[in-house]
Design an enzyme around this catalytic site. Structure first.
Site, PDB file in Angstrom:
ATOM      1  N   ARG A  52       0.836  -1.189   0.000  1.00 27.61           N
ATOM      2  CA  ARG A  52       0.000   0.000   0.000  1.00 27.61           C
ATOM      3  C   ARG A  52       0.878   1.248   0.000  1.00 27.61           C
ATOM      4  NH1 ARG A  52      -2.910  -2.986  -1.700  1.00 27.61           N
ATOM      5  NH2 ARG A  52      -4.988  -3.638  -1.025  1.00 27.61           N
ATOM      6  N   GLU A  53       0.585   2.165  -0.933  1.00 23.68           N
ATOM      7  CA  GLU A  53       1.306   3.421  -1.039  1.00 23.68           C
ATOM      8  C   GLU A  53       0.425   4.549  -0.497  1.00 23.68           C
ATOM      9  OE1 GLU A  53       2.151   3.736  -5.166  1.00 23.68           O
ATOM     10  OE2 GLU A  53       3.633   2.116  -5.172  1.00 23.68           O
ATOM     11  N   ARG A  79      -4.915  26.170  -4.898  1.00 19.61           N
ATOM     12  CA  ARG A  79      -4.426  24.841  -4.526  1.00 19.61           C
ATOM     13  C   ARG A  79      -3.962  24.138  -5.800  1.00 19.61           C
ATOM     14  NH1 ARG A  79      -3.221  24.690   0.822  1.00 19.61           N
ATOM     15  NH2 ARG A  79      -5.000  25.329   2.108  1.00 19.61           N
ATOM     16  N   ALA A  91      -6.859  27.555   8.217  1.00 20.46           N
ATOM     17  CA  ALA A  91      -6.374  26.218   8.549  1.00 20.46           C
ATOM     18  C   ALA A  91      -4.858  26.201   8.492  1.00 20.46           C
ATOM     19  CB  ALA A  91      -6.957  25.182   7.585  1.00 20.46           C
ATOM     20  N   LEU A  93      -1.115  23.399   9.282  1.00 17.73           N
ATOM     21  CA  LEU A  93      -0.524  22.107   9.606  1.00 17.73           C
ATOM     22  C   LEU A  93      -0.225  21.977  11.093  1.00 17.73           C
ATOM     23  CD1 LEU A  93       2.080  21.864   6.701  1.00 17.73           C
ATOM     24  CD2 LEU A  93      -0.128  20.689   6.839  1.00 17.73           C
ATOM     25  N   GLU A 108      -3.482  29.962  13.729  1.00 16.88           N
ATOM     26  CA  GLU A 108      -3.888  30.049  12.327  1.00 16.88           C
ATOM     27  C   GLU A 108      -4.980  31.092  12.116  1.00 16.88           C
ATOM     28  OE1 GLU A 108      -2.474  28.733   9.802  1.00 16.88           O
ATOM     29  OE2 GLU A 108      -1.110  27.370  10.850  1.00 16.88           O
ATOM     30  N   GLU A 112      -4.152  34.058   9.468  1.00 21.01           N
ATOM     31  CA  GLU A 112      -4.808  34.085   8.159  1.00 21.01           C
ATOM     32  C   GLU A 112      -5.898  35.141   8.034  1.00 21.01           C
ATOM     33  OE1 GLU A 112      -5.904  30.295   6.601  1.00 21.01           O
ATOM     34  OE2 GLU A 112      -3.827  29.579   6.615  1.00 21.01           O
ATOM     35  N   PRO A 130      -8.656   8.818   3.476  1.00 21.03           N
ATOM     36  CA  PRO A 130      -8.035   7.701   4.186  1.00 21.03           C
ATOM     37  C   PRO A 130      -7.491   6.584   3.311  1.00 21.03           C
ATOM     38  CG  PRO A 130     -10.431   7.674   4.457  1.00 21.03           C
ATOM     39  CD  PRO A 130     -10.073   8.977   3.815  1.00 21.03           C
ATOM     40  N   GLY A 131      -7.857   6.542   2.033  1.00 20.75           N
ATOM     41  CA  GLY A 131      -7.328   5.499   1.176  1.00 20.75           C
ATOM     42  C   GLY A 131      -5.929   5.770   0.652  1.00 20.75           C
ATOM     43  N   GLU A 135      -3.750  11.763   6.721  1.00 22.58           N
ATOM     44  CA  GLU A 135      -3.934  13.110   7.267  1.00 22.58           C
ATOM     45  C   GLU A 135      -5.151  13.138   8.182  1.00 22.58           C
ATOM     46  OE1 GLU A 135      -4.360  17.729   5.738  1.00 22.58           O
ATOM     47  OE2 GLU A 135      -5.248  16.120   4.541  1.00 22.58           O
ATOM     48  N   GLU A 160      -0.220  31.689   0.100  1.00 18.49           N
ATOM     49  CA  GLU A 160      -0.820  32.579   1.094  1.00 18.49           C
ATOM     50  C   GLU A 160      -0.623  34.048   0.741  1.00 18.49           C
ATOM     51  OE1 GLU A 160       0.681  31.490   4.900  1.00 18.49           O
ATOM     52  OE2 GLU A 160      -0.690  29.778   5.108  1.00 18.49           O
TER      53      GLU A 160
END
Length: 224
Positions: A52-53, A79, A91, A93, A108, A112, A130-131, A135, A160
């Site tokens: 799985r990658e 994006r 938002a 990280l 944040e 922002e 999730p596949g 994250e 940004e």
């Protein structure tokens, strides 16, 4: 499809269960600035070995910041992976070692959109994709808003630097999500959760310091 009666879960069974199949080998296919691309050799319950990658990601926090007129503070940001300029909630990280989740999202919000908030709750926790991406994202609700300066030394760079701050009524955002016009996952889940919570008088919301066991399990299981 079975011939028997459908399996109907009880309220207590509506929970994602922490689980980690054995990893018998792992290779970093590429190091990135934010995420690593990995390939794991995973042993399944029937004894098979599968590969799985996925992207190993530090996680993120986001916030639906709602003012007294029930308008939401938003940004519009390019994006590159999806080739769109998206309407998004503030938002960022979780890439500061040991930083508290609430402290991260408060930072944040100031960075922002130049805001602080007097009331904080957790709206929703999610795995974004999730596949393929490891994250975890926590989306907060912030109310009782006030102006606040960006933290000392903060400079907007990259996407940004081209980002602008906008506002929209919560109800209009719900309509736009259901019409398929907005796509950011934190925005989609956050505004729908906020709308549902508003209809219930905000009573079902978790406190801002609520545990986040799904993320803790993910971090522990993938730490290398």
């Amino acid at each position: 499809m079975s011939d028997g009666a459908p399996v109907v879960l009880s309220p207590a069974e509506l929970v994602d269960v922490p689980l980690a199949w054995p990893v018998e080998g792992s290779t970093v296919l590429g190091h990135g600035h934010i995420a690593d691309f990995r390939q794991d050799d995973v042993r399944t319950p029937d004894g098979s070995l599968i590969q799985r990658e996925y992207l190993q990601h530090p996680g993120a926090v986001a916030v639906i910041a709602l003012d007294a007129e029930e308008r939401v503070a938003l940004v519009r940001q390019y994006r590159h992976p999806v080739r769109h300029r998206l309407v998004e909630p503030p938002a960022g990280l979780l890439d500061v070692e040991g930083e508290d989740y609430l402290a991260a999202v408060q930072r944040e919000l100031a960075e922002e959109v130049d805001l602080a908030a007097g009331k904080w709750h957790v709206l929703v926790d999610q795995f974004s994709t999730p596949g393929i991406v490891g994250e975890s994202i926590r989306v907060y609700l912030a109310r009782d808003l006030r102006g606040a300066p960006a933290p000392d030394g903060f400079v907007r760079e990259g996407e940004e630097a081209d980002m602008d701050v906008v506002w929209a009524p919560l109800s209009d955002l719900v309509d736009a999500v259901l019409a398929g016009r907005l796509h950011n996952p934190s925005l989609v889940s956050g505004v729908l959760a906020a709308d549902a919570a508003r209809a219930r008088g905000w009573t079902p919301l978790r406190p801002a310091d609520a545990p986040w066991p799904a993320r803790e399990h993910l971090v522990t299981a993938t730490r290398r």
